[in-house]
Design a protein around this motif. Structure first.
Motif, PDB file in Angstrom:
ATOM      1  N   LYS A  30       3.004  -1.247  19.942  1.00 53.32           N
ATOM      2  CA  LYS A  30       3.135  -0.101  18.989  1.00 53.32           C
ATOM      3  C   LYS A  30       3.146   1.122  19.881  1.00 53.32           C
ATOM      4  CE  LYS A  30       3.160  -3.124  15.716  1.00 53.32           C
ATOM      5  NZ  LYS A  30       4.622  -3.443  15.223  1.00 53.32           N
TER       6      LYS A  30
ATOM      7  N   ASP B 143       2.218   4.933  20.772  1.00 42.17           N
ATOM      8  CA  ASP B 143       0.652   5.458  20.470  1.00 42.17           C
ATOM      9  C   ASP B 143       1.019   6.752  19.868  1.00 42.17           C
ATOM     10  OD1 ASP B 143      -0.899   3.708  21.958  1.00 42.17           O
ATOM     11  OD2 ASP B 143      -0.380   4.606  23.889  1.00 42.17           O
ATOM     12  N   LYS B 144       0.213   6.978  18.701  1.00 44.72           N
ATOM     13  CA  LYS B 144       0.406   8.312  17.806  1.00 44.72           C
ATOM     14  C   LYS B 144       0.287   9.502  18.703  1.00 44.72           C
ATOM     15  CE  LYS B 144      -1.034   6.074  13.657  1.00 44.72           C
ATOM     16  NZ  LYS B 144       0.172   5.791  13.315  1.00 44.72           N
ATOM     17  N   GLU B 145      -0.509   9.394  19.883  1.00 44.48           N
ATOM     18  CA  GLU B 145      -0.817  10.561  20.507  1.00 44.48           C
ATOM     19  C   GLU B 145       0.556  11.176  21.479  1.00 44.48           C
ATOM     20  OE1 GLU B 145      -3.584  12.032  24.149  1.00 44.48           O
ATOM     21  OE2 GLU B 145      -3.832  10.000  23.620  1.00 44.48           O
TER      22      GLU B 145
ATOM     23  N   GLU C  81       1.939  13.788  18.941  1.00 47.09           N
ATOM     24  CA  GLU C  81       0.979  14.571  18.392  1.00 47.09           C
ATOM     25  C   GLU C  81       1.234  15.912  18.208  1.00 47.09           C
ATOM     26  OE1 GLU C  81      -2.785  15.586  20.832  1.00 47.09           O
ATOM     27  OE2 GLU C  81      -3.314  13.779  19.570  1.00 47.09           O
TER      28      GLU C  81
END
Length: 172
Positions: free
Chosen positions: A161, A163-165, A168
């Motif tokens: 998946k 990473d949302k970072e 950002e």
């Protein structure tokens, strides 16, 4: 044949100036750091263009070597100052830097963002091919970076998946 070569062309001066300006740039870069030639912001781009212009003026003898070296040092000093100010103030940072822009969210092309970024669909598709994307379903995100580069984040393993970072600071 004077349009090819003039007898009074300062060829040796040009060779010598090329060598010296090369050394000067290496010394300055070692002092200030490689960040000075990065392309993160609009002022980085302007700096690179200005340096090229100064070097051209030096090598064509319309600017003295000392004058050019001082101009390059001044520009490097400004770059150092702006990068310092950018770290200290988010207002200055947002003024100097473009925010990255999301062009694809998973397998969906964001046509409004393509328009905002003045990117053609064909350019986006070319970047996907460069990144060896075989299917839109492999794409997690495509980002128009603040440098003008396009980053393609993709995977063949659906268990991995994003990473949302990584997204950002990216404008949706």
């Amino acid at each position: 044949m004077e349009w090819i070569y003039k007898i009074d062309d300062p060829l040796l001066e040009t060779i010598f100036a090329s060598f010296l300006i090369f050394l000067i740039i290496i010394i300055y870069t070692r002092i200030i750091g490689l960040r000075s030639f990065a392309k993160f912001t609009a002022y980085d781009f302007a700096f690179t263009i200005a340096i090229g212009s100064i070097i051209s003026s030096i090598l064509t003898s319309s600017t003295t070597l000392v004058h050019g070296a001082i101009a390059i040092a001044s520009l490097l000093g400004l770059t150092f100052l702006f990068s310092f100010l950018q770290k200290k103030s988010s207002a200055i940072s947002s003024l100097l830097s473009n925010k990255p822009l999301l062009l694809m969210d998973k397998d969906q092309i964001l046509y409004d963002n393509l328009k905002k970024g003045r990117i053609e669909k064909s350019q986006l598709i070319a970047k996907l091919r460069e990144a060896n994307v075989l299917n839109f379903k492999q794409v997690e995100a495509v980002v128009l970076e603040s440098t003008g580069d396009i980053s393609v984040l993709h995977t063949s393993d659906k268990n991995i998946k994003l990473d949302k970072e990584l997204l950002e600071e990216v404008r949706k």
